[in-house]
Design a protein around this motif. Structure first.
Motif, PDB file in Angstrom:
ATOM      1  N   HIS A  14       0.838  -1.196   0.000  1.00 55.95           N
ATOM      2  CA  HIS A  14       0.000   0.000   0.000  1.00 55.95           C
ATOM      3  C   HIS A  14       0.874   1.247   0.000  1.00 55.95           C
ATOM      4  O   HIS A  14       0.614   2.199  -0.745  1.00 55.95           O
ATOM      5  N   TYR A  15       1.884   1.228   0.833  1.00 50.73           N
ATOM      6  CA  TYR A  15       2.802   2.364   0.938  1.00 50.73           C
ATOM      7  C   TYR A  15       3.571   2.549  -0.373  1.00 50.73           C
ATOM      8  O   TYR A  15       3.767   3.669  -0.862  1.00 50.73           O
ATOM      9  N   LEU A  16       4.002   1.440  -0.945  1.00 53.03           N
ATOM     10  CA  LEU A  16       4.797   1.509  -2.169  1.00 53.03           C
ATOM     11  C   LEU A  16       3.957   1.919  -3.364  1.00 53.03           C
ATOM     12  O   LEU A  16       4.312   2.821  -4.121  1.00 53.03           O
ATOM     13  N   PHE A  17       2.802   1.286  -3.537  1.00 57.95           N
ATOM     14  CA  PHE A  17       1.993   1.529  -4.723  1.00 57.95           C
ATOM     15  C   PHE A  17       1.198   2.820  -4.643  1.00 57.95           C
ATOM     16  O   PHE A  17       0.637   3.263  -5.638  1.00 57.95           O
ATOM     17  N   ASP A  18       1.139   3.427  -3.464  1.00 58.48           N
ATOM     18  CA  ASP A  18       0.425   4.698  -3.331  1.00 58.48           C
ATOM     19  C   ASP A  18       1.073   5.785  -4.186  1.00 58.48           C
ATOM     20  O   ASP A  18       0.419   6.732  -4.615  1.00 58.48           O
ATOM     21  N   SER A  19       2.380   5.645  -4.433  1.00 54.28           N
ATOM     22  CA  SER A  19       3.088   6.651  -5.217  1.00 54.28           C
ATOM     23  C   SER A  19       3.653   6.078  -6.516  1.00 54.28           C
ATOM     24  O   SER A  19       4.506   6.687  -7.147  1.00 54.28           O
ATOM     25  N   ILE A  20       3.162   4.909  -6.917  1.00 54.63           N
ATOM     26  CA  ILE A  20       3.704   4.265  -8.110  1.00 54.63           C
ATOM     27  C   ILE A  20       3.228   4.995  -9.362  1.00 54.63           C
ATOM     28  O   ILE A  20       2.103   5.508  -9.420  1.00 54.63           O
ATOM     29  N   GLY A  21       4.072   5.081 -10.376  1.00 50.34           N
ATOM     30  CA  GLY A  21       3.722   5.738 -11.625  1.00 50.34           C
ATOM     31  C   GLY A  21       3.391   4.728 -12.714  1.00 50.34           C
ATOM     32  O   GLY A  21       3.527   3.512 -12.531  1.00 50.34           O
ATOM     33  N   GLU A  22       2.966   5.252 -13.875  1.00 48.24           N
ATOM     34  CA  GLU A  22       2.584   4.373 -14.977  1.00 48.24           C
ATOM     35  C   GLU A  22       3.752   3.500 -15.435  1.00 48.24           C
ATOM     36  O   GLU A  22       3.579   2.314 -15.721  1.00 48.24           O
ATOM     37  N   ASN A  23       4.938   4.094 -15.520  1.00 47.05           N
ATOM     38  CA  ASN A  23       6.097   3.320 -15.977  1.00 47.05           C
ATOM     39  C   ASN A  23       6.422   2.184 -15.013  1.00 47.05           C
ATOM     40  O   ASN A  23       6.796   1.085 -15.439  1.00 47.05           O
ATOM     41  N   ASP A  24       6.295   2.452 -13.697  1.00 48.23           N
ATOM     42  CA  ASP A  24       6.525   1.397 -12.708  1.00 48.23           C
ATOM     43  C   ASP A  24       5.500   0.282 -12.882  1.00 48.23           C
ATOM     44  O   ASP A  24       5.826  -0.903 -12.838  1.00 48.23           O
ATOM     45  N   LEU A  25       4.236   0.685 -13.063  1.00 45.71           N
ATOM     46  CA  LEU A  25       3.166  -0.300 -13.203  1.00 45.71           C
ATOM     47  C   LEU A  25       3.369  -1.147 -14.456  1.00 45.71           C
ATOM     48  O   LEU A  25       3.221  -2.378 -14.422  1.00 45.71           O
ATOM     49  N   MET A  26       3.723  -0.505 -15.558  1.00 49.22           N
ATOM     50  CA  MET A  26       3.975  -1.258 -16.790  1.00 49.22           C
ATOM     51  C   MET A  26       5.203  -2.152 -16.641  1.00 49.22           C
ATOM     52  O   MET A  26       5.257  -3.258 -17.190  1.00 49.22           O
ATOM     53  N   GLY A  27       6.186  -1.685 -15.882  1.00 45.79           N
ATOM     54  CA  GLY A  27       7.369  -2.513 -15.648  1.00 45.79           C
ATOM     55  C   GLY A  27       7.043  -3.773 -14.866  1.00 45.79           C
ATOM     56  O   GLY A  27       7.585  -4.847 -15.135  1.00 45.79           O
ATOM     57  N   ILE A  28       6.152  -3.638 -13.880  1.00 46.19           N
ATOM     58  CA  ILE A  28       5.721  -4.803 -13.105  1.00 46.19           C
ATOM     59  C   ILE A  28       5.023  -5.807 -14.014  1.00 46.19           C
ATOM     60  O   ILE A  28       5.277  -7.017 -13.952  1.00 46.19           O
ATOM     61  N   MET A  29       4.118  -5.318 -14.877  1.00 49.41           N
ATOM     62  CA  MET A  29       3.412  -6.198 -15.809  1.00 49.41           C
ATOM     63  C   MET A  29       4.384  -6.868 -16.771  1.00 49.41           C
ATOM     64  O   MET A  29       4.268  -8.071 -17.062  1.00 49.41           O
ATOM     65  N   GLU A  30       5.341  -6.098 -17.268  1.00 47.90           N
ATOM     66  CA  GLU A  30       6.336  -6.658 -18.186  1.00 47.90           C
ATOM     67  C   GLU A  30       7.127  -7.771 -17.510  1.00 47.90           C
ATOM     68  O   GLU A  30       7.368  -8.840 -18.095  1.00 47.90           O
ATOM     69  N   HIS A  31       7.535  -7.518 -16.258  1.00 46.23           N
ATOM     70  CA  HIS A  31       8.297  -8.517 -15.512  1.00 46.23           C
ATOM     71  C   HIS A  31       7.471  -9.782 -15.307  1.00 46.23           C
ATOM     72  O   HIS A  31       7.981 -10.902 -15.454  1.00 46.23           O
ATOM     73  N   TYR A  32       6.192  -9.609 -15.010  1.00 50.87           N
ATOM     74  CA  TYR A  32       5.305 -10.760 -14.772  1.00 50.87           C
ATOM     75  C   TYR A  32       5.110 -11.574 -16.050  1.00 50.87           C
ATOM     76  O   TYR A  32       5.119 -12.811 -16.031  1.00 50.87           O
ATOM     77  N   LEU A  33       4.936 -10.881 -17.179  1.00 48.84           N
ATOM     78  CA  LEU A  33       4.600 -11.557 -18.422  1.00 48.84           C
ATOM     79  C   LEU A  33       5.798 -12.142 -19.156  1.00 48.84           C
ATOM     80  O   LEU A  33       5.644 -13.050 -19.986  1.00 48.84           O
ATOM     81  N   SER A  34       6.986 -11.661 -18.870  1.00 52.74           N
ATOM     82  CA  SER A  34       8.163 -12.022 -19.669  1.00 52.74           C
ATOM     83  C   SER A  34       8.410 -13.526 -19.719  1.00 52.74           C
ATOM     84  O   SER A  34       8.852 -14.053 -20.746  1.00 52.74           O
ATOM     85  N   ASP A  35       8.122 -14.232 -18.623  1.00 52.54           N
ATOM     86  CA  ASP A  35       8.372 -15.681 -18.594  1.00 52.54           C
ATOM     87  C   ASP A  35       7.128 -16.501 -18.926  1.00 52.54           C
ATOM     88  O   ASP A  35       7.188 -17.731 -18.929  1.00 52.54           O
ATOM     89  N   LYS A  36       6.014 -15.830 -19.202  1.00 53.19           N
ATOM     90  CA  LYS A  36       4.759 -16.553 -19.398  1.00 53.19           C
ATOM     91  C   LYS A  36       4.272 -16.547 -20.838  1.00 53.19           C
ATOM     92  O   LYS A  36       3.364 -17.277 -21.191  1.00 53.19           O
ATOM     93  N   LEU A  37       4.843 -15.687 -21.676  1.00 54.01           N
ATOM     94  CA  LEU A  37       4.431 -15.618 -23.069  1.00 54.01           C
ATOM     95  C   LEU A  37       5.020 -16.780 -23.870  1.00 54.01           C
ATOM     96  O   LEU A  37       6.085 -17.293 -23.552  1.00 54.01           O
ATOM     97  N   GLY A  38       4.288 -17.187 -24.910  1.00 52.42           N
ATOM     98  CA  GLY A  38       4.838 -18.257 -25.742  1.00 52.42           C
ATOM     99  C   GLY A  38       3.798 -19.080 -26.470  1.00 52.42           C
ATOM    100  O   GLY A  38       4.131 -19.829 -27.391  1.00 52.42           O
TER     101      GLY A  38
END
Length: 270
Positions: A188-212
């Motif tokens: 909550h503390y971390l994501f309260d100030s998270i930006g779009e680039n951070d959010l997209m980076g998290i999604m990219e990190h999550y998806l990188s090993d799952k695509l195929g």
């Protein structure tokens, strides 16, 4: 390091940072018993759900004793042979309770154990003189408030945050007691100030090993649509208003909600 990795690392390194807090009557009484046990030479077992403070209390009683997970049975037997005091972590996982009892009776090693309640009182009577139970945090509201304060201070120090913790809309996650609550405060503390680039980076990190596969776009579209619809439901309350705000046909929105029924997306029709 990505935002999600920072949060996970912070939670991991902070696990033992908070001492046993005594704000509720239940925790006050447990702490009184712990203080008595510090001066006695008897064995004790502390019962409770995961994250209720069992290990913290055990370490308070025996601050210099090694902590051994009961699932590492050979290591546990060696510790009993070589130490005068031992903390047995997660007693429910012990492979051979009878052999453990025999080892303790032979060595007279003092033990304090944490347990969830797998074994009966009769079985444990052979080892433990004192049995102490810690209720879940859902029954200790005063402790929840105190823990949130402690975790906020801990998170501010670990994450280098200076802004105040926003508590509006913060509903404590007590599913794993203090474990889930600490994780929630950090995120909550971390994501309260998270930006779009951070959010997209998290999604990219999550998806990188799952695509195929050949259907990845449709397979992962829910990662965008579900939080978008959830946020819209919370804010606009009805399908009609939400469809208008999203620029969707109402039937299209209804179909998307039905497609994601596993995620319990519900709102009023009007």
């Amino acid at each position: 390091m990505r935002a999600a990795d920072v949060a996970e690392a912070a939670v991991t390194t902070a696990v033992d940072a908070t001492n046993f807090l005594t704000a509720s009557n239940a925790s006050i009484e447990a702490f009184k018993t712990a203080n008595l046990l510090k001066g006695l030479g008897v064995n004790a077992v502390i019962f409770g759900e995961r994250g209720t403070g069992k290990l913290t209390l055990a370490r308070y009683i025996l601050p210099h004793a090694p902590v051994i997970d009961a699932s590492r049975f050979d290591e546990l037997l060696d510790a009993i042979e070589s130490h005068s005091e031992v903390i047995i972590y997660r007693l429910d996982n012990v492979a051979n309770l009878k052999r453990l009892i025999e080892a303790l009776q032979k060595t007279r090693t003092r033990v304090v154990a944490t347990a969830g309640g797998r074994y009966s009182q009769d079985q444990l009577d052979e080892i433990f003189t004192i049995r102490l139970a810690l209720p879940p945090l859902a029954e200790r509201s005063e402790d929840v408030a105190a823990l949130i304060d402690a975790f906020v201070q801990e998170a501010r120090h670990t994450l280098g945050k200076t802004e105040p913790f926003e508590r509006n809309g913060f509903v404590p996650d007590l599913s794993e007691n203090a474990i889930s609550l600490r994780r929630q405060v950090y995120l909550h503390y971390l994501f309260d100030s998270i930006g779009e680039n951070d959010l997209m980076g998290i999604m990219e990190h999550y998806l990188s090993d799952k695509l195929g596969s050949n259907n990845d776009y449709r397979a992962f579209l829910h990662l965008y649509e579900v939080p978008l619809i959830r946020a819209g439901i919370k804010r606009f309350k009805s399908q009609l208003q939400l469809a208008e705000r999203l620029g969707l046909n109402r039937n299209t929105l209804r179909k998307k909600i039905a497609d994601h029924s596993d995620y319990q997306l519900e709102t009023k029709e009007h």
